[in-house]
Motif scaffolding. Structure first.
Motif, PDB file in Angstrom:
ATOM      1  N   ALA A 549       0.851  -1.192   0.000  1.00  0.00           N
ATOM      2  CA  ALA A 549       0.000   0.000   0.000  1.00  0.00           C
ATOM      3  C   ALA A 549       0.882   1.237   0.000  1.00  0.00           C
ATOM      4  CB  ALA A 549      -0.924   0.007   1.220  1.00  0.00           C
ATOM      5  N   ILE A 550       0.363   2.302  -0.601  1.00  0.00           N
ATOM      6  CA  ILE A 550       1.128   3.547  -0.739  1.00  0.00           C
ATOM      7  C   ILE A 550       0.368   4.665  -0.044  1.00  0.00           C
ATOM      8  CG2 ILE A 550       2.278   5.107  -2.354  1.00  0.00           C
ATOM      9  CD1 ILE A 550       1.820   2.951  -4.524  1.00  0.00           C
ATOM     10  N   LYS A 551       1.042   5.313   0.915  1.00  0.00           N
ATOM     11  CA  LYS A 551       0.461   6.501   1.547  1.00  0.00           C
ATOM     12  C   LYS A 551       0.872   7.715   0.710  1.00  0.00           C
ATOM     13  CE  LYS A 551       0.608   7.130   6.065  1.00  0.00           C
ATOM     14  NZ  LYS A 551       1.151   7.478   7.421  1.00  0.00           N
ATOM     15  N   GLN A 552      -0.128   8.421   0.195  1.00  0.00           N
ATOM     16  CA  GLN A 552       0.146   9.527  -0.710  1.00  0.00           C
ATOM     17  C   GLN A 552      -0.284  10.843  -0.068  1.00  0.00           C
ATOM     18  OE1 GLN A 552      -2.032   7.958  -4.133  1.00  0.00           O
ATOM     19  NE2 GLN A 552      -0.091   7.381  -5.092  1.00  0.00           N
ATOM     20  N   THR A 657       4.308  -2.538   3.388  1.00  0.00           N
ATOM     21  CA  THR A 657       3.638  -3.844   3.388  1.00  0.00           C
ATOM     22  C   THR A 657       2.628  -3.821   4.534  1.00  0.00           C
ATOM     23  OG1 THR A 657       5.307  -4.800   4.842  1.00  0.00           O
ATOM     24  CG2 THR A 657       5.659  -5.035   2.454  1.00  0.00           C
ATOM     25  N   TYR A 658       1.694  -4.773   4.539  1.00  0.00           N
ATOM     26  CA  TYR A 658       0.677  -4.766   5.588  1.00  0.00           C
ATOM     27  C   TYR A 658       0.254  -6.200   5.906  1.00  0.00           C
ATOM     28  CZ  TYR A 658      -2.469  -5.054   1.485  1.00  0.00           C
ATOM     29  OH  TYR A 658      -3.086  -5.416   0.308  1.00  0.00           O
ATOM     30  N   SER A 659      -0.235  -6.352   7.131  1.00  0.00           N
ATOM     31  CA  SER A 659      -0.653  -7.692   7.576  1.00  0.00           C
ATOM     32  C   SER A 659      -2.162  -7.807   7.752  1.00  0.00           C
ATOM     33  CB  SER A 659       0.027  -8.030   8.910  1.00  0.00           C
ATOM     34  OG  SER A 659      -0.369  -7.094   9.914  1.00  0.00           O
ATOM     35  N   GLY A 660      -2.862  -6.679   7.633  1.00  0.00           N
ATOM     36  CA  GLY A 660      -4.308  -6.724   7.796  1.00  0.00           C
ATOM     37  C   GLY A 660      -4.960  -5.528   7.135  1.00  0.00           C
ATOM     38  N   ILE A 661      -6.288  -5.582   7.084  1.00  0.00           N
ATOM     39  CA  ILE A 661      -7.065  -4.479   6.536  1.00  0.00           C
ATOM     40  C   ILE A 661      -8.141  -4.137   7.551  1.00  0.00           C
ATOM     41  CG2 ILE A 661      -8.532  -3.683   4.639  1.00  0.00           C
ATOM     42  CD1 ILE A 661      -7.155  -5.734   2.853  1.00  0.00           C
ATOM     43  N   ALA A 662      -8.140  -2.891   8.009  1.00  0.00           N
ATOM     44  CA  ALA A 662      -9.091  -2.463   9.037  1.00  0.00           C
ATOM     45  C   ALA A 662     -10.495  -2.365   8.455  1.00  0.00           C
ATOM     46  CB  ALA A 662      -8.653  -1.122   9.613  1.00  0.00           C
ATOM     47  N   ALA A 663     -11.452  -2.198   9.352  1.00  0.00           N
ATOM     48  CA  ALA A 663     -12.852  -2.128   8.932  1.00  0.00           C
ATOM     49  C   ALA A 663     -13.127  -0.932   8.032  1.00  0.00           C
ATOM     50  CB  ALA A 663     -13.754  -2.073  10.162  1.00  0.00           C
ATOM     51  N   ASP A 664     -12.289   0.094   8.134  1.00  0.00           N
ATOM     52  CA  ASP A 664     -12.486   1.262   7.265  1.00  0.00           C
ATOM     53  C   ASP A 664     -11.702   1.156   5.960  1.00  0.00           C
ATOM     54  OD1 ASP A 664      -9.898   1.634   8.106  1.00  0.00           O
ATOM     55  OD2 ASP A 664     -10.198   3.680   8.843  1.00  0.00           O
ATOM     56  N   GLY A 665     -11.106  -0.024   5.690  1.00  0.00           N
ATOM     57  CA  GLY A 665     -10.409  -0.256   4.433  1.00  0.00           C
ATOM     58  C   GLY A 665      -8.962   0.159   4.423  1.00  0.00           C
ATOM     59  N   PRO A 667      -4.939  -0.037   5.482  1.00  0.00           N
ATOM     60  CA  PRO A 667      -4.057  -1.154   5.832  1.00  0.00           C
ATOM     61  C   PRO A 667      -3.650  -1.089   7.303  1.00  0.00           C
ATOM     62  CG  PRO A 667      -2.848   0.502   4.591  1.00  0.00           C
ATOM     63  CD  PRO A 667      -4.287   0.926   4.573  1.00  0.00           C
ATOM     64  N   SER A 668      -3.490  -2.239   7.923  1.00  0.00           N
ATOM     65  CA  SER A 668      -3.042  -2.306   9.316  1.00  0.00           C
ATOM     66  C   SER A 668      -1.813  -3.208   9.386  1.00  0.00           C
ATOM     67  CB  SER A 668      -4.161  -2.840  10.214  1.00  0.00           C
ATOM     68  OG  SER A 668      -4.555  -4.139   9.825  1.00  0.00           O
ATOM     69  N   GLY A 669      -1.104  -3.138  10.481  1.00  0.00           N
ATOM     70  CA  GLY A 669       0.124  -3.914  10.613  1.00  0.00           C
ATOM     71  C   GLY A 669       1.132  -3.534   9.552  1.00  0.00           C
TER      72      GLY A 669
END
Length: 1002
Positions: A549-552, A657-665, A667-669
């Motif tokens: 994922a990319i934080k822009q 990189t990420y290990s999960g996806i939060a309820a709001d879509g 990325p987490s971890g």
């Protein structure tokens, strides 16, 4: 001929002007809002001529020893010419209708055997061919607009001109009208005028304010060879002149209805190159067949005299409403939008004949586009609307203007004209019920399916960017001209000054100030962008799967301005009865200012634009004309670059990189595998204005050469051909290879660390840069074109146009044009239409040398063959049929991928290189199919209403052709990873729709 005593100094100035003149037509028309009447009176001897309009305007002009006379710079209208000898009237020429920018011939010969006291009334018949012009233009008047089945916009009218095509990028103007390409140029390189005032969008050059459709008296479409009075365009010119009042009262109205129930559905868009990781509805990407649109237009006008022969007015209003349902793509944050669009247009004109020799014209126009609506969820599998999400953005675009034009006929031979006006255009965009706690997500179809169960997780954030509610543009235009008739010379000198500002423009990321963009690669062991320090996802926790994922972060907010000034001089020299030579010279100066009102571009040295043309009346009877011209055309830089290349904008990306996806879509971890990086070094630092551009930056300009002929064929036909050659000699774009400048500076012994994001350069040639060393001193670093790694700048266009026309004879009119043309090179111009990039003069081209590898080929607006056929037939006095046909070969369909055989990303731009799956793919390698459209109209004017009532039916795109006009060009989403959308239709022809209209004119 009347002789006027001239002061010796004045005579010397005129002689000097004649000596230095070098562009266009028989009489001068200040920004082409006027026309002229000229002719020959026989027999000669102590003659005088009076021309009088239906508004009471009257001018007395002399007749020379050869019987010639000319009355120039006349407001459009209907005129009567009265011929007198020894003060006694001997003849009239009636019902002379002026055509915009043309010289209408009105000659008179005294019938044999008649006494001088006899008054002869002679019907005027304009010559078949206008031998008094050297330019390339098409003029469409209100009577033709009433008959032809056309879209209700200035651009739809301009499409009748040869060589004018819809732009391939889908760009639209301030009120949603589709923009055009003239002679292969970009859609931002055209100029717009209303009653002589420049209404062109100053921010990016995207169209301009136009008139209500039924308020257009005449529209002039310049496709080449135009006067030195015109500038700031190397594409074409759309010049609108609105209707005006007269001594007769007129009023009328119209109702137009385009219902949805007989509008054909659009074709759906499907994934064409595999499927994404988390598809929403299988291969379905965008169910456009669910879109709906219905519109209703109400139009009315009133005109007449306030004081007979002195003061006249014309006012009109057009009020359109569209009800729209748009189902967007499966990845959109606004899946289903139900909206309403209101498009009010107003126009008013006041004409005051102050005295016999002084007139004042006041014009006002407003054209706006208001939208609001609601956003809903959508079930893409069941194809039905879901629950309410939020209010859609409220937007307001378009603008308003006013202008005043004063004309003084100082003497019979000397005319002064002054025009001044102001325009304000809006860019209001405010989200409804905006929730700043939610983060905007994009490309959620690329989420790791192991973490979302195979269904993308999203949220209700529909807003990606926030804008200042005060965002708008301002323009003022001052034009002064002085025309002097000196024997066979018509000399005009003038100025044309334009000042524009962009106020509170730009945007910033919504939510917490950043957005998330999901990505995927099938080569997780390969570094994504090594040059920027973006490594391989597999080297980090949870990256072996290839999902990231990319934080822009983005922000660009500023107020900027520009000043554009020009001076011009022209001589229309009637060398003989058959030869007209047009000589003109224009000088442009451009200055652009950054957010701190500091000039970062000063193009103040002379930028000479000569215009030379001729017209040869071969037979001396306007039956055969040979003409040609050569000219140079400069284009000023729009305001847009001051917001990026010269601005303190931020645009960074940080990879995780990420290990999960939060309820709001979101990325987490997450684990970062890069710092915030920017391929263009855009970290929010306002650059020193002395360092923004290459030293001695030259304006964009183009040279054009035209040679053609027009000839009558019997009494009822006209045919002709024209060859055109256009060469883009210079351009401005941004160059972002900062490291190359730093390395050269180091080699020169300078300790430099540049803070600029990109530099504005003249691509394809050597450029010298001003940099600041560690001690604060300015240093010069020069790079040759070879050191920059670029090819030579090239955009070339050639065309052969042919036409056959049957002028209207009371029964029918018809015209067919065929154009064979080619637009090719390594740049389209200010824009990149294939990727729908809107940043004029700061396109992706020329940023880095690898982006220009294999860039030479057919450019986006290249249509090799174009056939246009339009006309109308008066079946009976009550019934008229009409038609408009376009057949054009398809433009290029590009394939853009990762760089080289190894499919790498050396510049951090992603799938933007002219490589397709490891193979070179220059523009034009692939082509889109032919574009074919037939529009038909039927009008009934019942006799019982004295032809004042009209009932019309128009069918557009009769055969419902929905040819692809722009296809998704990106071959990969990451190195060696196919993009499922590659080749999908981004833009198609509009489907078949029907228009009903009812109008009444008194």
């Amino acid at each position: 001929m009347l002789h006027i005593k001239i002061h010796p100094l004045t005579r010397a100035v005129v002689a000097t002007l004649l000596a230095i003149t070098a562009g266009t037509s028989q009489d001068l028309f200040a920004q082409s809002t006027t026309g002229a009447i000229a002719g020959t009176i026989s027999p000669t001897g102590d003659l005088s001529v009076q021309v009088a309009s239906d508004t009471g305007l009257s001018r007395q002009v002399s007749v020379d020893a050869h019987g010639h006379y000319i009355a120039g710079q006349l407001p459009l209208g209907t005129y009567t010419v009265t011929i007198s000898r020894h003060g006694q009237v001997i003849g009239h020429l009636n019902h002379i209708h002026l055509k915009l920018g043309n010289t209408t011939e009105a000659s008179w010969t005294q019938p044999e055997g008649k006494q001088l006291s006899a008054v002869q009334v002679v019907a005027n018949r304009a010559p078949a061919i206008d031998v008094g012009s050297v330019d390339s233009r098409t003029v469409i008047d209100a009577s033709q607009l009433d008959r032809l089945p056309l879209g209700r916009s200035a651009e739809a009218i301009a499409m009748l001109a040869p060589g004018v095509m819809p732009n391939s990028g889908g760009y639209s103007g301030p009120t949603g009208q589709s923009l055009l390409s003239f002679g292969g140029s970009s859609a931002s390189e055209n100029a717009y005028y209303i009653n002589g005032f420049n209404t062109t969008d100053p921010l990016r050059g995207f169209g301009g304010i136009t008139l209500p459709y039924n308020s257009i008296d005449q529209e002039e479409i310049y496709t080449g060879g135009y006067s030195a009075q015109y500038g700031r365009s190397d594409g074409g010119v759309i010049n609108l002149v609105g209707k005006r009042g007269s001594n007769q009262w007129h009023y009328g109205g119209q109702v137009v209805w385009e219902p949805n129930f007989i509008r054909e559905s659009q074709q759906n868009v499907y994934y064409t190159n595999g499927l994404p990781s988390s598809p929403v509805a299988g291969k379905l990407y965008d169910p456009k067949s669910a879109n709906k649109q219905a519109s209703t237009i109400y139009d009315g006008y009133l005109s007449g005299p306030l004081i007979k022969d002195k003061l006249f007015f014309f006012v009109s209003g057009e009020f359109a409403r569209q009800n729209n349902t748009a189902v967007n793509s499966v990845t959109s944050s606004t899946p289903y939008v139900r909206s309403r669009t209101d498009l009010p247009k107003l126009y008013g004109k006041l004409d005051w004949n102050i005295t016999r020799n002084n007139i004042l014209e006041l014009s006002g126009a407003s054209s706006r586009n208001y939208t609001d609506g609601n956003i809903y969820n959508y079930d893409y599998n069941q194809l039905r609307r879901g629950s309410y999400i939020n209010s859609a953005d409220q937007t307001k675009t378009g603008g308003r203007l006013w202008s005043a034009k004063f004309t003084s006929y100082i003497t019979e031979d000397l005319t002064f004209t002054a025009l001044y006006g102001k325009m304000k255009t809006f860019n209001y965009d405010v989200p409804g019920n905006y929730d700043g706690s939610l983060t905007y997500l994009s490309n959620t179809a690329n989420q790791n399916p192991a973490l979302n169960g195979g269904t993308a997780i999203t949220n209700a954030q529909t807003v990606s960017s926030l804008y200042n509610a005060n965002r708008h543009n301002q323009t003022s235009n001052l034009r002064l001209s002085l025309n002097y008739q000196l024997g066979s010379h018509s000399i005009t000198a003038g100025i044309d000054n334009l000042a524009s500002s962009a106020i509170d423009q730009g945007s910033q990321a919504s939510g917490p100030g950043y957005t998330w963009n999901y990505g995927y690669t099938t080569s997780p062991d390969q570094a994504l962008i090594p040059n920027l320090g973006v490594g391989a996802p597999a080297d980090y926790a949870n990256g072996a799967s290839g999902y990231y994922a990319i934080k822009q972060v983005s922000s660009s907010l500023a107020s900027v301005r520009t000043s554009q000034q020009s001076q011009y001089i022209e001589d229309q020299w009637q060398v003989s009865d058959r030869w007209l030579v047009s000589l003109g010279l224009r000088n442009d100066q451009f200055t652009n200012y950054n957010a701190n009102s500091q000039a970062y571009i000063r193009q103040r040295k002379p930028q000479w634009a000569p215009r030379v043309g001729f017209s040869w009346d071969v037979n001396g009877d306007a039956s055969f004309k040979v003409y040609g011209n050569a000219g140079r055309y400069y284009l000023g830089l729009p305001l847009n670059p001051a917001l990026n290349a010269a601005g303190a904008y931020v645009s960074t990306s940080q990879y995780y990189t990420y290990s999960g996806i939060a309820a709001d879509g979101t990325p987490s971890g997450v684990t970062a595998f890069s710092n915030p990086v920017s391929a263009n070094n855009t970290y929010g630092v306002l650059p020193d204005p002395k360092t923004v551009t290459a030293q001695n930056l030259k304006s964009e300009y183009q040279d054009e050469f035209i040679l053609g002929f027009t000839k009558t064929l019997g009494h009822d036909w006209i045919y002709g051909a024209k060859a055109t050659r256009r060469l883009l000699r210079n351009a401005i774009d941004d160059y972002c290879d900062v490291s190359a400048i730093e390395q050269k500076a180091s080699a020169l012994g300078y300790d430099v660390k540049s803070t600029n994001s990109c530099y504005l350069i003249n691509p394809g040639r050597s450029n010298s840069f001003t940099v600041i060393d560690s001690g604060g001193a300015y240093r010069t670093v020069g790079l040759s074109n070879a050191e920059m790694g670029f090819p030579q700048l090239k955009r070339k266009y050639y065309a052969l146009e042919t036409f056959l026309e049957h002028p209207f004879d009371g029964h029918w009119y018809g015209r067919i044009d065929y154009v064979f043309s080619r637009s090719y090179g390594d740049t389209e111009g200010q824009l990149r239409s294939d990727i729908q990039q809107t940043a004029a003069s700061t396109s992706i081209d020329w940023d880095f040398p690898s982006l220009m590898s294999y860039s030479n080929g057919d450019q986006s607006n290249d249509h090799r063959h174009q056939i246009k056929l339009f006309g109308y037939y008066q079946i009976t006095p009550q019934w008229l049929i009409s038609g408009d046909v376009l057949i054009a070969s398809g433009n290029p369909r590009n394939c853009l991928g990762y760089y080289g055989a190894g499919q790498t990303d050396p510049d951090g731009y992603g799938s933007y290189y002219h490589w397709c799956g490891g193979n070179p793919a220059p523009p034009g390698t692939y082509r889109l199919p032919w574009n074919k459209q037939v529009d038909l109209g039927l009008t009934y004017r019942p006799g019982f209403a004295a032809s004042r009532l009209g009932i019309s039916l128009n069918v557009f795109n009769v055969f419902n052709s929905q040819t692809v006009l722009n296809a998704y060009p990106y071959y990969q989403i990451s190195p060696k990873t196919p993009d499922p959308l590659y080749g999908a239709a981004l833009i198609r022809q509009l489907p078949r729709y029907v228009r009903f209209s009812l109008n009444y004119d008194y």
